[in-house]
Design a protein around this motif. Structure first.
Motif, short mmCIF file in Angstrom:
data_model
loop_
_atom_site.label_atom_id
_atom_site.label_comp_id
_atom_site.label_asym_id
_atom_site.label_seq_id
_atom_site.Cartn_x
_atom_site.Cartn_y
_atom_site.Cartn_z
N MET A 4 29.67 -53.27 16.81
CA MET A 4 28.47 -53.86 17.38
C MET A 4 28.47 -55.36 17.14
SD MET A 4 25.84 -51.13 15.82
CE MET A 4 24.45 -51.17 16.93
N GLN A 15 16.69 -50.42 11.33
CA GLN A 15 16.07 -49.16 11.77
C GLN A 15 16.37 -48.05 10.77
OE1 GLN A 15 17.50 -47.42 15.39
NE2 GLN A 15 15.59 -46.33 15.76
N ARG A 33 28.87 -46.41 8.21
CA ARG A 33 28.15 -46.02 9.42
C ARG A 33 28.32 -47.02 10.56
NH1 ARG A 33 22.26 -43.33 9.85
NH2 ARG A 33 22.17 -43.32 12.10
N MET B 14 11.39 -55.90 15.81
CA MET B 14 11.68 -54.52 15.45
C MET B 14 10.78 -54.05 14.31
SD MET B 14 14.01 -52.34 15.86
CE MET B 14 14.37 -50.88 14.92
N ALA B 47 18.17 -55.80 24.12
CA ALA B 47 19.24 -55.71 23.12
C ALA B 47 18.85 -54.75 22.00
CB ALA B 47 19.56 -57.10 22.56
N VAL B 48 17.57 -54.80 21.61
CA VAL B 48 17.08 -53.90 20.55
C VAL B 48 17.23 -52.45 21.01
CG1 VAL B 48 14.99 -53.10 19.38
CG2 VAL B 48 15.49 -55.55 19.47
N GLU B 50 19.30 -51.24 23.09
CA GLU B 50 20.71 -50.90 23.11
C GLU B 50 21.21 -50.52 21.70
OE1 GLU B 50 22.29 -50.35 25.72
OE2 GLU B 50 24.20 -49.96 24.71
N SER B 51 20.79 -51.30 20.71
CA SER B 51 21.30 -50.99 19.37
C SER B 51 20.67 -49.73 18.80
CB SER B 51 21.12 -52.16 18.40
OG SER B 51 20.06 -52.98 18.75
N MET B 52 19.49 -49.40 19.29
CA MET B 52 18.85 -48.16 18.83
C MET B 52 19.51 -46.93 19.41
SD MET B 52 14.82 -48.65 18.85
CE MET B 52 14.03 -49.79 17.76
N ARG B 53 20.06 -47.10 20.59
CA ARG B 53 20.64 -45.97 21.31
C ARG B 53 21.64 -45.22 20.43
NH1 ARG B 53 24.42 -45.26 24.98
NH2 ARG B 53 25.26 -47.29 24.41
N CYS B 54 22.30 -45.94 19.52
CA CYS B 54 23.37 -45.29 18.77
C CYS B 54 22.97 -44.79 17.39
CB CYS B 54 24.58 -46.21 18.68
SG CYS B 54 24.13 -47.85 18.17
N THR B 55 21.73 -45.05 16.96
CA THR B 55 21.36 -44.54 15.63
C THR B 55 20.74 -43.15 15.72
OG1 THR B 55 19.10 -45.40 15.66
CG2 THR B 55 20.81 -46.89 14.84
N GLN B 57 17.70 -42.50 15.77
CA GLN B 57 16.54 -42.41 14.90
C GLN B 57 15.26 -42.92 15.53
OE1 GLN B 57 18.33 -44.01 11.29
NE2 GLN B 57 17.62 -42.16 10.27
N GLY B 58 15.27 -43.09 16.83
CA GLY B 58 14.06 -43.57 17.49
C GLY B 58 14.45 -44.44 18.66
N ARG B 59 13.47 -44.63 19.57
CA ARG B 59 13.79 -45.40 20.77
C ARG B 59 12.58 -46.24 21.15
NH1 ARG B 59 11.12 -42.20 24.78
NH2 ARG B 59 10.66 -40.20 23.85
#
Lengths: 275, 275
Positions: A4, A15, A33, B14, B47-48, B50-55, B57-59
């Protein structure tokens, strides 16, 4: 996982930390991770810390050493807390909340997560330095407030039950006189629910004479507990109703409640606002 | 506030969003707070997202238009949920949890925010599409689970009380037969606690025959409520104990509990794992 960009990794790290408040997350876990070196994650965290400094809504705490890592501590800014309490007092000072018998209707607010969360952060902010191991309350109305406070502090909650019909093994009961009903009642806690010698923060929704709070403190003595704090959402004025306990923090005061005139006035406590 | 670099602003945005889960935050508010143009904040949010998409843990959910904004929806990944439930079932299958009378000791876990939070995200993930207006439970042990589920869904909670001594204005009581005690009991809800016609998600900690759940559903009919879901943490096997209610989700099954042999076995439900 694909690599990333820095900003995106910072957001993702954030997050992960905010999803598990108060939990120590090892740097190695984050490094694995997000497929980055530990030194890179460390640099990210420094920048994350910096950007949090200005929101007033929580901070990162780093623990160094082999068992080290980083944890997210949720917070509320003094300004937001003050504004929230002034607002809440105003909402509670509404004529249509006056119930027959001289009670104030407040369960809608006591069971609403969007009200409870700021209250929990306020209590946690005050009592965190006392390092409680557990938050204790008595059923029923105070349970939600105690639970969110426990979560804000990262500790479990224990509920004292009314009566003495607890079916959870050996338990300890005591009698107490509740200030509002003036009747003798009993409360019970299972031996298993609380290890001896723990540091306890007691949280409740309302204090009149303090009979229930005193009962809880006496019951907790049977568990060799060290009561490091007592927080209540609202109390009646101390000059009107002498309290059976000292050293507690209340956030709101029920200054006036007249069911005949239909008048109610709730104010934020200066004692908290001036902390 | 001094101008921030992009990565730092993204982290701060965030933090603001995650601190108020499920709450719609207007872009204008973020733009003002961080001294940036609305278009800049919009780009940050992309961008935020996008980076959440891979955790997992929330959207972020964006709502366009004049009354629009962005909200953080907390989630749990299927993998984390599965691992958590397997672990929890194992912790519950411990001999020293078997209580006299054939009960299973589980209040320590039911009152622990670090256990409750993942459970809430699991329930919220299943029931969010039903758009409940409120989460309803009955006192006492299910309250913490109901509260965190309500918070994960961004709605308030309502607590049905035992007995009929509720001092909150007009209330409705019904009698019901609890499966575990086989005795007639009563439960009560104040008229004021629940507006007519709301969509309700019922959450409880344990279901045996389902008498209590059926009682809650019947009581809720008096409020013209539309029960859109029923979730319980644990149930006894359906083949052993026929249930008085259908269409519910349980996460764990108490497969065996023998107080004489000191044997207990709790398993995760396939019905959930295969969702």
């Amino acid at each position: 996982m694909e690599k990333m960009k820095r900003a995106e990794r910072m957001v993702a790290v954030m997050q992960v930390l905010m999803s598990k408040p108060n939990m120590l997350i090892p740097l190695t876990m984050l490094a694995e991770r997000f497929g980055a070196a530990k030194s890179t994650i460390s640099e990210d965290l420094l920048a994350v810390k910096e950007s949090m400094r200005c929101t007033g809504q929580g901070r990162l705490e780093t623990v160094s050493g082999a068992a080290g890592g980083v944890r997210y501590i949720p917070e509320i800014s003094a300004e937001e807390a003050r504004e929230f309490l002034v607002n809440l007092a105003e909402r509670l000072s509404s004529q249509d909340r006056v119930l027959a018998g001289g009670f104030l209707y407040m369960t809608d607010l006591l069971y609403d997560p969007s009200i409870l969360r700021p209250l929990a952060l306020i209590f946690a902010g005050v009592f965190r330095e006392k390092k409680p191991d557990v938050v204790v309350t008595i059923e029923t109305k105070g349970i939600p407030l105690a639970l969110v406070t426990a979560e804000a502090l990262g500790v479990p909650m224990v509920i004292i039950r009314h009566g003495n019909k607890v079916t959870e093994g050996t338990s300890v009961s005591i009698n107490y006189v509740s200030g509002s009903s003036k009747r003798i009642q009993s409360m019970t806690l299972g031996r298993r629910a609380l290890e001896p010698g723990r540091k306890v923060l007691v949280i409740d929704d309302f204090m009149k004479a303090g009979g229930t709070a005193l009962g809880m403190i006496n019951l907790l003595k049977e568990f060799d507990a060290d009561v490091v704090g007592l927080g209540v959402l609202m109390e009646t004025p101390r000059e009107e109703e002498p309290k059976l306990v000292d050293h507690y923090l209340s956030l709101l005061q029920l200054r006036e409640l007249d069911p005949f005139k239909g008048v109610v006035q709730v104010i934020p406590q200066n004692s908290y606002l001036s902390l």
